[in-house]
Design an enzyme around this catalytic site. Structure first.
Site, short mmCIF file in Angstrom:
data_model
loop_
_atom_site.label_atom_id
_atom_site.label_comp_id
_atom_site.label_asym_id
_atom_site.label_seq_id
_atom_site.Cartn_x
_atom_site.Cartn_y
_atom_site.Cartn_z
N ASP A 217 0.68 -1.04 -0.31
CA ASP A 217 -0.01 -0.22 -0.31
C ASP A 217 0.90 1.84 0.19
O ASP A 217 2.19 1.29 0.36
CB ASP A 217 -1.23 0.00 1.14
CG ASP A 217 -1.82 0.97 1.44
OD1 ASP A 217 -2.97 1.51 0.30
OD2 ASP A 217 -2.46 1.65 2.10
N GLU A 268 14.95 -14.38 -0.83
CA GLU A 268 15.70 -15.64 -0.72
C GLU A 268 14.19 -16.50 0.49
O GLU A 268 14.43 -17.99 0.93
CB GLU A 268 15.77 -15.51 1.77
CG GLU A 268 16.97 -13.94 2.05
CD GLU A 268 16.91 -13.61 3.25
OE1 GLU A 268 16.05 -14.35 3.94
OE2 GLU A 268 16.86 -12.34 3.58
#
Length: 543
Positions: A217, A268
């Site tokens: 957002d 990751e």
């Protein structure tokens, strides 16, 4: 009964668990946006929740989307539809708990769907523990995590709230604090390292639970001018987003370092992604957020904000292809969301608006890149009329009713013809927003059996998109001739043309090839030309 029908209709290949993709899934994914509070009520309290959403996952798999993005599910102060967050690593009791998220992710993956969460890094709720500590003690570490200014007669600068009025409010002890949205949404100070560190914990918390990424957002916000200088112009809604008039509040250069760090965290966790809400007028600036070491995607809102015209849509398409192509990023196309009036209403309402929404759907799903579909657009929902006394949106409340607000695009979805349109079970509490009269006319149960319905059009289009390498991927060119827009898509040696008649009269279109799908069932082919009615679109596979 409908759930059983949907489960039976899911193709076998959709039932296998999601696996890591050779080509990143997000580059061409169709992502379905779920406004959680309005999707499906699983416990009968009148509020959509995670258990209700989980019960409807077979519908999304049947429809043919690749992923779902869920609007904020966190504990919230309730001032702005969940975008005023109290705890980023928890679930609002109205929606369930963390186990419900984990179960949702597991079930979604079993059905071949990925789950993307919403994250809100620009501001918190005024009920967040940090802000409460900052109010209690101006010298506390938490006070440095927000933007405070000392007591004075006037606000520190001329910045305006996007929801109306000044962007500064007073604390009980007379200080000023910044909120670019509602007063209940104080802006965070991202120059304090503690803010960045906490959000990195939040990302890992949810990634460890199997989510496939985040919609970010206000990704163009976070950092503000360090000197809190006046903006050169007052806020006023523009056609395509914020520009130089808001130079001190948005799009500060430091924000890109945040996305580089977030990208490294996602790296990751294989097969995860970040898509940013970037409401800037300059598409080239929007695209910079999707450079290879930053966000994976940033929304292109140009079509969502364009009038119904071939020229405007062609400019929006070409501008996005050029801007994102310059940074080797796919475009994330948006036609509707929880902040804009529904497509059917924006495009004129009634039968005209519905016809245009059908045509726009074919254009959206042909474009190369990812496509975001707002829940209910596949049903052709119009903007609902919500009585003033029932409205919840701070835009309506803060403007004293001068601005209608966004409640009309957030009314619960109609699933069947029961009194609560299947959003809640019979005998449940009243839905959190009132159901309009006649809402059941758009219900999933009715449209499922209607071959000419908007829902069936979306399902056919999504199935064809999955089959044809020219749709949603590959290369594309756009051209116009009068009121006719033509998108030519090529992938793996195959070409599909999407032709959209955005004018008021029938046009003849060269139809060499096979008609894959038309938004208007009355489209027909006299000889080697196709008669394309007004406000309609067709997909043509070239032989």
């Amino acid at each position: 009964m409908f759930a059983r029908l949907v489960r039976a209709a899911i193709p076998t290949q959709r039932r296998v668990a999601v696996e890591a993709s050779a080509s990143p899934w997000w580059r061409t994914a169709v992502v379905y946006q779920v406004y959680l509070r309005s999707f499906a009520d699983g416990n009968g309290d009148g509020i959509g929740d995670l258990s209700g959403l989980r019960s409807r996952l077979p519908y999304l798999a049947w429809l043919g989307v690749d992923a779902l993005w869920i609007n904020p599910h966190y504990p919230s102060g309730g001032a702005d539809g969940g975008y005023d967050v109290v705890d980023y690593r928890a679930v609002d009791p109205d929606y369930g708990d963390v186990t419900d998220v984990e179960d949702l992710v597991t079930e979604a993956r079993r059905l071949g769907l990925r789950v993307v969460l919403d994250v809100v890094p620009n501001h918190t709720s005024d009920r967040h523990p940090w802000f409460r500590a900052a109010l209690a003690d101006p010298a506390s570490p938490e006070a440095a995590r927000y933007h405070f200014a000392p007591p004075s007669d006037e606000p520190p600068n001329n910045w305006q709230s996007l929801f109306g009025g000044p962007a500064w409010s007073r604390t009980p002890d007379g200080r000023w604090y910044l909120h670019l949205f509602a007063p209940q949404q104080p802006d965070l100070n991202w120059r304090d390292p503690a803010v960045a560190a906490d959000f990195e914990k939040t990302l890992r918390f949810w990634l460890d639970r199997g989510v496939s990424g985040f919609r970010v957002d206000v990704a163009y916000g976070l950092f503000k001018d360090a000197g809190l200088r006046d903006n050169p112009g007052a806020y006023s809604p523009t056609l395509f987003g914020h520009g130089p008039e808001q130079a001190m509040t948005w799009n500060q250069p430091e924000v890109h370092d945040v996305w580089r760090r977030w990208r490294s965290i996602c790296d990751e966790y294989p097969d995860t992604m970040l898509v940013g809400e970037v409401c800037l007028a300059d598409l080239e600036q929007v695209a910079l957020y999707s450079r290879p070491d930053e966000l994976h995607q940033s929304f292109s809102f140009r079509l969502l904000k364009s009038p119904w015209s071939a020229e405007a849509f062609a400019e929006g398409v070409q501008g996005a292809l050029d801007a994102f192509g310059a940074v080797d990023a796919p475009v994330s196309w948006v036609l509707g969301n929880h902040d804009k009036d529904r497509l059917v209403t924006r495009f004129g309402g009634g039968s005209v608006g519905a016809a245009r929404a059908r045509a726009a759907a074919l254009l959206l799903l042909a474009l190369p890149g990812s496509a975001y579909v707002y829940a209910g657009d596949e049903l052709g929902l119009p903007q609902a009329l919500v009585p003033d006394e029932a409205k919840r949106d701070p835009i309506f409340l803060r403007s004293g009713g001068a601005r209608a607000g966004r409640d009309g695009c957030r009314v619960p979805l109609p699933w069947n013809a029961s009194p609560n349109v299947g959003f809640s079970a019979e005998g449940a509490a009243d839905p959190w927003l009132p159901i309009p009269s006649g809402w059941a006319e758009h219900a999933v149960s009715r449209q499922t059996w209607d071959d000419g319905s908007m829902l069936k059009l979306y399902r056919r289009a999504l199935a064809l998109r999955a089959e044809h390498p020219a749709l949603g991927s590959g290369a594309a060119t756009v051209s116009t001739r009068g009121d006719v827009l033509t998108l030519r898509c090529t992938g793996e040696g195959r070409t599909v043309r999407c032709v959209v008649n955005m004018g008021g009269g029938t046009v003849l279109v060269r139809s060499a090839g096979t008609v894959l799908l038309s938004s208007a069932p009355q489209a027909h082919s006299p000889g080697r030309s196709l008669a394309l009615p007004p406000d309609s679109a067709v997909w043509l596979a070239e032989d």
